[in-house]
Design an enzyme around this catalytic site. Structure first.
Site, short mmCIF file in Angstrom:
data_model
loop_
_atom_site.label_atom_id
_atom_site.label_comp_id
_atom_site.label_asym_id
_atom_site.label_seq_id
_atom_site.Cartn_x
_atom_site.Cartn_y
_atom_site.Cartn_z
N THR A 63 0.92 -1.23 0.03
CA THR A 63 0.03 0.08 -0.02
C THR A 63 0.77 1.16 0.12
O THR A 63 0.62 2.11 -0.71
CB THR A 63 -0.96 0.05 1.21
OG1 THR A 63 -1.57 -0.96 1.16
CG2 THR A 63 -1.78 1.06 1.29
N SER A 90 5.02 -6.50 -1.65
CA SER A 90 4.89 -6.65 -0.47
C SER A 90 5.31 -7.87 -0.04
O SER A 90 4.97 -9.07 -0.48
CB SER A 90 3.41 -6.54 -0.12
OG SER A 90 2.97 -6.64 1.24
N CYS A 104 -12.12 -5.93 4.64
CA CYS A 104 -12.24 -4.53 4.76
C CYS A 104 -11.53 -4.52 6.39
O CYS A 104 -11.48 -5.38 7.20
CB CYS A 104 -13.45 -3.83 4.57
SG CYS A 104 -14.47 -4.27 5.84
N1 PLP Z 1 -2.16 -4.99 -4.34
C1 PLP Z 1 -2.35 -5.97 -4.26
C2 PLP Z 1 -2.57 -6.71 -5.63
C3 PLP Z 1 -2.67 -6.95 -3.15
O1 PLP Z 1 -3.10 -7.88 -3.24
C4 PLP Z 1 -2.65 -6.42 -2.05
C5 PLP Z 1 -2.55 -6.68 -0.62
O2 PLP Z 1 -3.64 -7.52 -0.54
C6 PLP Z 1 -1.90 -4.73 -1.88
C7 PLP Z 1 -1.69 -4.18 -2.98
C8 PLP Z 1 -1.63 -4.12 -0.60
O3 PLP Z 1 -0.45 -4.67 0.13
P1 PLP Z 1 -0.13 -4.59 1.86
O4 PLP Z 1 -1.09 -5.69 2.33
O5 PLP Z 1 1.27 -4.98 1.74
O6 PLP Z 1 -0.13 -3.21 1.78
#
Ligand code: PLP
Length: 394
Positions: A89, A217, A346
């Site tokens: 994120t 991540s 959520c």
């Molecule tokens: N992008 C995708 C495709 C994801 O699946 C996720 C998390 O589920 C994220 C971004 C966000 O990652 P993080 O959980 O490390 O914030």
């Protein structure tokens, strides 16, 4: 509360009596024992602040730089192009804010089925800064329409960033990264790929396939939570999103999560070292479960690409025609000790109706059940899952 402990052969076992089958690896994955072993010294002996000048600090700094080096080698990019962050994120926020505030982008092209980290950030930038936002059309299986993307790119001279998922976290559709990269190069648009679900599952060569930004991540490939990185192609000069100290070459302030970085590095390298065998094992689980579901339950559909070979091998999203039993499936499977997902989690801990399934429009009559696999899953677990589905639905 389920506590997962690993024995030496990497098979998870659970310390309570009821067996749990974890098939929600797209949400997060358990740490591998090798990863926690690599992290441990950095939680205990090597606790020095990497910015300190004495040897305790210099040691941790050196290990961070080694991690950056080994990750960049794997991705075929420069060491300085990897910036550690707290999550996927944060990486995505950093890219999108920088594209607008530092690189002068006035338009964002994305899709309606991106992760909320992308969609909500873009909505914010649109509302607060008046950025133009366009959504690329989707084919019925959820893959992007590349012709429409080309048309959108052609249609405006505004400086643009394209931000797309490499692999969709809910339905597993894959974006052809080289085609999108070529289109963005032709039209001089910047490209961000959200590779949170695909990195460490697929080879990515950033020299062969030039892109501007990529998000990662750690917890999606058996690394720790709270650590990620963003790749920023060296030609893009951007400012930090978090201000404060000069960590990460002034690109991300805040004392580094040293153990997290070491854990991410270990999980990343292990994943690439065993990529082919991991892929073969996981794909076998996915195809077997799909085949069994098709044989037993007639009123089902497969979300995403209909060719299992062409979608993310860790994700299988099945739609069960809605009726009182299938609508209860997420809860019933939980009661049976099987962890799956039916939408996007959520913050309140509940699951919302999926915006991805909603965007596919045609499939509102089906209850989605996302099974997502990892190297720790076994065929025996899939057999147990099938037996439970049989009990609940037949
Ligand atoms: N992008 C995708 C495709 C994801 O699946 C996720 C998390 O589920 C994220 C971004 C966000 O990652 P993080 O959980 O490390 O914030």
């Amino acid at each position: 509360m389920v506590r997962i402990v690993f024995n030496i052969t990497r098979k998870p076992f659970y310390t309570h009596m009821k067996s749990t089958i974890y098939l929600d690896n797209a949400a997060t994955t358990p740490l591998l024992p090798e990863v926690s072993a690599a992290m441990r010294p950095f939680l205990e002996q090597h606790f020095g602040n990497p910015s300190s000048i004495y040897s305790l600090g210099r040691t941790t700094k050196m290990h961070i730089e080694q991690a950056r080096e080994s990750i960049s080698k794997e991705l075929n990019c420069k060491r300085g192009e990897i910036i550690f962050t707290s999550s996927g994120t944060e990486s995505i926020n950093k890219v999108l804010f920088a594209a607008i505030l530092d690189l002068n982008c006035k338009r964002i092209i994305t899709s309606a089925i991106e992760h909320h980290a992308t969609l909500h950030t873009i909505e914010h930038l649109q509302k607060t800064l008046g950025i133009e936002v366009q959504y690329v059309n989707l084919q019925t299986d959820g893959t992007i329409d590349e012709n429409h993307l080309a048309d959108l790119l052609k249609s405006s001279s505004l400086k643009t960033i394209v931000s797309l998922l490499h692999a969709n976290n809910e339905i597993g559709t894959l974006t052809n990264m080289s085609n999108v990269s070529a289109l963005c190069q032709t039209h001089k648009a910047l490209l961000h790929m959200d590779t949170v679900q695909s990195i460490a599952h697929y080879k990515i060569d950033l020299t062969a396939c030039p892109i501007d930004f990529l998000s990662c991540s750690g917890h999606k490939f058996h690394g720790p939570k709270g650590i990620g990185f963003v790749y920023v192609n060296g030609k893009n000069k951007i400012s930090p999103l978090l201000l404060g100290g000069g960590q990460e070459r002034n690109m991300r302030a805040g004392t580094e999560n040293v153990a997290g970085i070491i854990g991410l590095e270990k999980a990343f390298l292990l994943a690439y070292q065993h990529l082919d065998e991991n892929k073969a094992h996981i794909f076998k689980l996915k195809t077997y479960l799909h085949e069994q579901i098709q044989n037993r339950f007639s009123k089902t559909i497969l979300f995403g690409n209909q060719n299992l070979n062409e979608s993310l091998y860790t994700v299988l999203n099945i739609g069960f025609l809605k009726n009182p039993q299938t609508e209860m499936l997420p809860l019933s499977l939980d009661i049976e000790g099987i962890c799956i997902s039916s939408g996007s989690a959520c913050s309140s801990g509940s699951e919302n109706q999926s915006h991805v399934i909603a965007a596919l429009k045609k499939y509102q009559d089906y209850q989605p059940i996302r099974f997502s696999f990892s190297i720790l899953n076994t065929l025996a677990e899939i057999d147990q899952t099938i037996a439970v589905l049989d009990k609940l639905l037949n």
